[in-house]
Design a protein around this motif. Sequence first.
Motif, PDB file in Angstrom:
ATOM      1  N   TYR A  48       0.824  -1.211   0.000  1.00  0.00           N
ATOM      2  CA  TYR A  48       0.000   0.000   0.000  1.00  0.00           C
ATOM      3  C   TYR A  48       0.859   1.263   0.000  1.00  0.00           C
ATOM      4  N   ILE A  49       1.953   1.242   0.727  1.00  0.00           N
ATOM      5  CA  ILE A  49       2.860   2.397   0.751  1.00  0.00           C
ATOM      6  C   ILE A  49       3.475   2.604  -0.631  1.00  0.00           C
ATOM      7  N   ILE A  50       3.960   1.529  -1.239  1.00  0.00           N
ATOM      8  CA  ILE A  50       4.554   1.615  -2.577  1.00  0.00           C
ATOM      9  C   ILE A  50       3.510   2.067  -3.592  1.00  0.00           C
ATOM     10  N   SER A  51       2.310   1.565  -3.459  1.00  0.00           N
ATOM     11  CA  SER A  51       1.225   1.962  -4.352  1.00  0.00           C
ATOM     12  C   SER A  51       0.929   3.455  -4.237  1.00  0.00           C
ATOM     13  N   ASP A  52       0.889   3.959  -3.017  1.00  0.00           N
ATOM     14  CA  ASP A  52       0.649   5.392  -2.810  1.00  0.00           C
ATOM     15  C   ASP A  52       1.803   6.224  -3.360  1.00  0.00           C
ATOM     16  N   LEU A  53       3.042   5.765  -3.175  1.00  0.00           N
ATOM     17  CA  LEU A  53       4.199   6.467  -3.726  1.00  0.00           C
ATOM     18  C   LEU A  53       4.128   6.463  -5.248  1.00  0.00           C
ATOM     19  N   TRP A  54       3.819   5.316  -5.846  1.00  0.00           N
ATOM     20  CA  TRP A  54       3.709   5.209  -7.298  1.00  0.00           C
ATOM     21  C   TRP A  54       2.679   6.211  -7.826  1.00  0.00           C
ATOM     22  N   GLU A  55       1.529   6.256  -7.166  1.00  0.00           N
ATOM     23  CA  GLU A  55       0.469   7.168  -7.595  1.00  0.00           C
ATOM     24  C   GLU A  55       0.930   8.621  -7.503  1.00  0.00           C
ATOM     25  N   LEU A  56       1.601   8.969  -6.439  1.00  0.00           N
ATOM     26  CA  LEU A  56       2.107  10.323  -6.248  1.00  0.00           C
ATOM     27  C   LEU A  56       3.124  10.688  -7.330  1.00  0.00           C
ATOM     28  N   VAL A  57       4.075   9.796  -7.578  1.00  0.00           N
ATOM     29  CA  VAL A  57       5.110  10.047  -8.582  1.00  0.00           C
ATOM     30  C   VAL A  57       4.494  10.097  -9.976  1.00  0.00           C
ATOM     31  N   LYS A  58       3.577   9.195 -10.263  1.00  0.00           N
ATOM     32  CA  LYS A  58       2.938   9.134 -11.580  1.00  0.00           C
ATOM     33  C   LYS A  58       2.161  10.423 -11.869  1.00  0.00           C
ATOM     34  N   ASN A  60       2.573  13.379 -10.350  1.00  0.00           N
ATOM     35  CA  ASN A  60       3.396  14.576 -10.170  1.00  0.00           C
ATOM     36  C   ASN A  60       4.834  14.335 -10.586  1.00  0.00           C
ATOM     37  N   ASN A  61       5.036  13.692 -11.709  1.00  0.00           N
ATOM     38  CA  ASN A  61       6.396  13.372 -12.137  1.00  0.00           C
ATOM     39  C   ASN A  61       7.102  14.663 -12.552  1.00  0.00           C
ATOM     40  N   ASN A  62       7.613  15.353 -11.561  1.00  0.00           N
ATOM     41  CA  ASN A  62       8.286  16.620 -11.785  1.00  0.00           C
ATOM     42  C   ASN A  62       9.631  16.624 -11.068  1.00  0.00           C
ATOM     43  N   LYS A  63      10.306  17.748 -11.107  1.00  0.00           N
ATOM     44  CA  LYS A  63      11.643  17.849 -10.507  1.00  0.00           C
ATOM     45  C   LYS A  63      11.619  17.613  -8.999  1.00  0.00           C
ATOM     46  N   THR A  64      10.576  18.074  -8.324  1.00  0.00           N
ATOM     47  CA  THR A  64      10.487  17.885  -6.879  1.00  0.00           C
ATOM     48  C   THR A  64      10.396  16.405  -6.523  1.00  0.00           C
ATOM     49  N   ALA A  65       9.535  15.667  -7.218  1.00  0.00           N
ATOM     50  CA  ALA A  65       9.407  14.229  -6.977  1.00  0.00           C
ATOM     51  C   ALA A  65      10.727  13.526  -7.271  1.00  0.00           C
ATOM     52  N   GLN A  66      11.374  13.913  -8.366  1.00  0.00           N
ATOM     53  CA  GLN A  66      12.649  13.309  -8.739  1.00  0.00           C
ATOM     54  C   GLN A  66      13.695  13.549  -7.653  1.00  0.00           C
ATOM     55  N   ILE A  69      12.990  11.408  -4.447  1.00  0.00           N
ATOM     56  CA  ILE A  69      13.368   9.994  -4.618  1.00  0.00           C
ATOM     57  C   ILE A  69      14.882   9.863  -4.623  1.00  0.00           C
ATOM     58  N   GLU A  70      15.593  10.772  -5.316  1.00  0.00           N
ATOM     59  CA  GLU A  70      17.056  10.727  -5.325  1.00  0.00           C
ATOM     60  C   GLU A  70      17.620  10.864  -3.908  1.00  0.00           C
ATOM     61  N   PHE A  71      17.055  11.771  -3.140  1.00  0.00           N
ATOM     62  CA  PHE A  71      17.516  11.981  -1.771  1.00  0.00           C
ATOM     63  C   PHE A  71      17.322  10.728  -0.927  1.00  0.00           C
ATOM     64  N   LEU A  72      16.143  10.141  -1.000  1.00  0.00           N
ATOM     65  CA  LEU A  72      15.847   8.964  -0.175  1.00  0.00           C
ATOM     66  C   LEU A  72      16.630   7.731  -0.610  1.00  0.00           C
ATOM     67  N   SER A  73      16.761   7.541  -1.924  1.00  0.00           N
ATOM     68  CA  SER A  73      17.428   6.331  -2.413  1.00  0.00           C
ATOM     69  C   SER A  73      18.942   6.456  -2.425  1.00  0.00           C
TER      70      SER A  73
END
Length: 83
Positions: A48-58, A60-66, A69-73
Amino acid sequence: MEEKYNLNSISKAFEKLFNAGFNTSKKIATLDIKEVRKIPNLTMSDFYIISDLWELVKKNNNKTAQLFIEFLSGYKEKGNDSK
């Protein structure tokens, strides 16, 4: 205010996702259910967490989302260096 997820469960889900190779916003945006099901030791909460993240990124696929994700990963997408 009701808490949907706690930080510990989010952290564990993200770690599983990143360890499975989905460590950029582009890779997360292209996830499908078959790929998610292959992630080892995935719980329903993780799903469910991954699904919510996927939905958010999908959505709002913008520089902020990018950058988020770069920061966390700890992984920087190629070709996105700002000078």
